[in-house]
Design a protein around this motif. Structure first.
Motif, mmCIF file in Angstrom:
data_model
loop_
_atom_site.group_PDB
_atom_site.id
_atom_site.type_symbol
_atom_site.label_atom_id
_atom_site.label_comp_id
_atom_site.label_asym_id
_atom_site.label_seq_id
_atom_site.Cartn_x
_atom_site.Cartn_y
_atom_site.Cartn_z
ATOM 1 N N ASN A 173 -0.043 -45.353 15.632
ATOM 2 C CA ASN A 173 0.883 -44.276 15.250
ATOM 3 C C ASN A 173 0.737 -43.096 16.198
ATOM 4 O OD1 ASN A 173 -1.231 -42.480 14.208
ATOM 5 N ND2 ASN A 173 -1.402 -43.973 12.553
ATOM 6 N N LYS A 174 1.637 -42.131 16.064
ATOM 7 C CA LYS A 174 1.716 -41.011 16.998
ATOM 8 C C LYS A 174 0.585 -40.007 16.841
ATOM 9 C CE LYS A 174 6.760 -41.234 17.397
ATOM 10 N NZ LYS A 174 8.041 -40.488 17.206
ATOM 11 N N ALA A 175 -0.184 -40.096 15.769
ATOM 12 C CA ALA A 175 -1.287 -39.161 15.570
ATOM 13 C C ALA A 175 -2.443 -39.449 16.528
ATOM 14 C CB ALA A 175 -1.786 -39.231 14.128
ATOM 15 N N LEU A 176 -2.434 -40.634 17.146
ATOM 16 C CA LEU A 176 -3.537 -41.045 18.001
ATOM 17 C C LEU A 176 -3.149 -40.968 19.472
ATOM 18 C CD1 LEU A 176 -4.712 -44.095 15.888
ATOM 19 C CD2 LEU A 176 -5.809 -41.852 16.046
ATOM 20 N N LYS A 177 -4.115 -40.584 20.292
ATOM 21 C CA LYS A 177 -3.901 -40.430 21.731
ATOM 22 C C LYS A 177 -4.299 -41.681 22.493
ATOM 23 C CE LYS A 177 -5.559 -37.559 25.587
ATOM 24 N NZ LYS A 177 -6.456 -36.426 25.943
ATOM 25 N N LEU A 178 -5.524 -42.200 22.231
ATOM 26 C CA LEU A 178 -6.044 -43.380 22.921
ATOM 27 C C LEU A 178 -6.757 -44.274 21.915
ATOM 28 C CD1 LEU A 178 -7.550 -41.741 26.143
ATOM 29 C CD2 LEU A 178 -5.479 -43.149 26.029
ATOM 30 N N CYS A 179 -6.605 -45.581 22.088
ATOM 31 C CA CYS A 179 -7.254 -46.548 21.212
ATOM 32 C C CYS A 179 -7.895 -47.638 22.059
ATOM 33 C CB CYS A 179 -6.239 -47.162 20.245
ATOM 34 S SG CYS A 179 -5.428 -45.925 19.193
ATOM 35 N N TYR A 180 -9.135 -48.003 21.723
ATOM 36 C CA TYR A 180 -9.909 -48.944 22.537
ATOM 37 C C TYR A 180 -10.632 -49.914 21.608
ATOM 38 C CZ TYR A 180 -12.907 -50.516 26.407
ATOM 39 O OH TYR A 180 -13.543 -51.265 27.375
ATOM 40 N N ALA A 181 -10.775 -51.167 22.047
ATOM 41 C CA ALA A 181 -11.422 -52.180 21.206
ATOM 42 C C ALA A 181 -12.194 -53.175 22.056
ATOM 43 C CB ALA A 181 -10.373 -52.917 20.375
ATOM 44 N N THR A 182 -13.276 -53.682 21.482
ATOM 45 C CA THR A 182 -14.036 -54.766 22.099
ATOM 46 C C THR A 182 -14.672 -55.596 20.992
ATOM 47 O OG1 THR A 182 -15.732 -55.314 23.751
ATOM 48 C CG2 THR A 182 -16.207 -53.468 22.279
ATOM 49 N N ASN A 183 -15.049 -56.841 21.294
ATOM 50 C CA ASN A 183 -15.745 -57.671 20.322
ATOM 51 C C ASN A 183 -17.075 -58.141 20.891
ATOM 52 O OD1 ASN A 183 -15.180 -60.002 21.958
ATOM 53 N ND2 ASN A 183 -13.165 -60.122 21.004
ATOM 54 N N TYR A 184 -17.914 -58.730 20.060
ATOM 55 C CA TYR A 184 -19.237 -59.126 20.521
ATOM 56 C C TYR A 184 -19.835 -60.167 19.589
ATOM 57 C CZ TYR A 184 -20.451 -55.820 16.870
ATOM 58 O OH TYR A 184 -20.514 -55.146 15.677
ATOM 59 N N SER A 185 -20.893 -60.793 20.041
ATOM 60 C CA SER A 185 -21.729 -61.636 19.188
ATOM 61 C C SER A 185 -23.168 -61.411 19.610
ATOM 62 C CB SER A 185 -21.349 -63.117 19.310
ATOM 63 O OG SER A 185 -21.607 -63.584 20.621
ATOM 64 N N ALA A 186 -24.119 -61.657 18.703
ATOM 65 C CA ALA A 186 -25.525 -61.422 19.000
ATOM 66 C C ALA A 186 -26.380 -62.193 18.015
ATOM 67 C CB ALA A 186 -25.848 -59.933 18.944
ATOM 68 N N VAL A 187 -27.642 -62.346 18.352
ATOM 69 C CA VAL A 187 -28.607 -63.038 17.501
ATOM 70 C C VAL A 187 -29.683 -62.053 17.073
ATOM 71 C CG1 VAL A 187 -30.323 -64.883 17.357
ATOM 72 C CG2 VAL A 187 -28.183 -65.257 18.604
ATOM 73 N N VAL A 188 -29.921 -61.984 15.767
ATOM 74 C CA VAL A 188 -30.984 -61.141 15.223
ATOM 75 C C VAL A 188 -32.218 -62.012 15.053
ATOM 76 C CG1 VAL A 188 -31.668 -59.622 13.345
ATOM 77 C CG2 VAL A 188 -29.259 -59.815 13.990
ATOM 78 N N PRO A 189 -33.315 -61.684 15.735
ATOM 79 C CA PRO A 189 -34.524 -62.513 15.605
ATOM 80 C C PRO A 189 -34.978 -62.587 14.154
ATOM 81 C CG PRO A 189 -34.747 -60.923 17.394
ATOM 82 C CD PRO A 189 -33.515 -60.545 16.631
#
Length: 259
Positions: free
Chosen positions: A189-205
């Motif tokens: 929507n117009k209220a936002l200037k910039l939007c950024y996204a990333t995904n990930y996976s990881a292992v918890v010992p």
């Protein structure tokens, strides 16, 4: 820890505004500059004003009369009220108050941002963590979780910098971290200037004798025109991702609509 940037080794199903996680260790955002010096300056100025006022009163009482008409101690003198000289004016508000919109329901995050927790998600009891963190308890294992949905805000970083900062800081104690290639996305929507996204996976010992836990999730950051950046950091255990992923996507959607 091994860490690489690229497509997740076991990418979760895509949906909504990105997908792809690890459980968050305690996060400490960059601190603001201390205003202690400013406080001392203000306090010092106020003390000086008191001293000056007191000195003026002493002079009025102890100075003898002069031929030019200066009042003596016996004359009646009505000084101006102290407050008219030393009370600063009330500053004008710099921003208009935030009004509540039709999608501002559930839990208030701040800056006019809200979100609605999904059923079964509970608020993190650790008050040392910044922002708002909601947890999905793991059935039959007190204290264990199947996922989290963590919202944080800052005015110190933009959308891209804040998203990457969260991923880098929180993955330090994890193994086999795979971070997807982040990118700017069209803002909803117009209220936002910039939007950024990333995904990930990881292992918890895992603890001694316990299996490691594989998490998948995403980080999305929304920067508005006033310089406030709101980030959602969400993840689920791999085993529950197919069943519960829609819940974190729905929670993320309620937040996006509230801007």
């Amino acid at each position: 820890m091994s860490q690489q940037y690229g497509p997740p080794q076991q990418p979760p199903a895509q949906g909504g505004w990105g997908s792809g996680g690890y459980p968050p260790p305690q996060f400490r955002p960059a601190g603001r500059r201390s205003n202690r010096r400013t406080q001392w300056i203000v306090m010092g100025g106020a003390a000086l004003a008191v001293v000056l006022i007191a000195a003026g009163v002493v002079l009025l009482v102890t100075t003898g009369g002069e031929k030019d008409g200066t009042p003596s101690a016996t004359d009646t003198v009505t000084p101006e009220p102290v407050g008219t000289m030393y009370t600063p004016p009330t500053p004008e508000p710099t921003e208009a108050p935030v009004t509540k919109g039709p999608y501002d329901t559930g839990v208030e995050v701040g800056g006019g941002v809200w979100f609605t927790p999904a059923k079964g998600w509970v608020k993190d009891s650790d008050k040392k963590r910044s922002g708002l963190n909601y947890l999905l308890p793991e059935p039959g294992r007190p204290g264990a979780i199947d996922g989290f949905f963590w919202i944080r805000q800052t005015k110190l970083m933009g959308a891209k910098a804040f998203a990457e900062h969260l991923v880098d800081v929180e993955s330090n104690n994890l193994q086999h971290v795979v971070i997807g290639k982040g990118s700017y996305r069209p803002c909803p929507n117009k209220a936002l200037k910039l939007c950024y996204a990333t995904n990930y996976s990881a292992v918890v010992p895992g603890a001694k004798g316990k299996k490691p836990v594989v998490f998948s999730g995403f980080v999305q950051a929304f920067e508005d025109h006033k310089g406030l950046t709101t980030a959602t950091d969400a993840a689920l255990q791999r085993e529950v991702w197919p069943v519960r992923k829609q819940e974190i996507l729905n929670m993320n959607g309620t937040l996006v609509r509230s801007f």
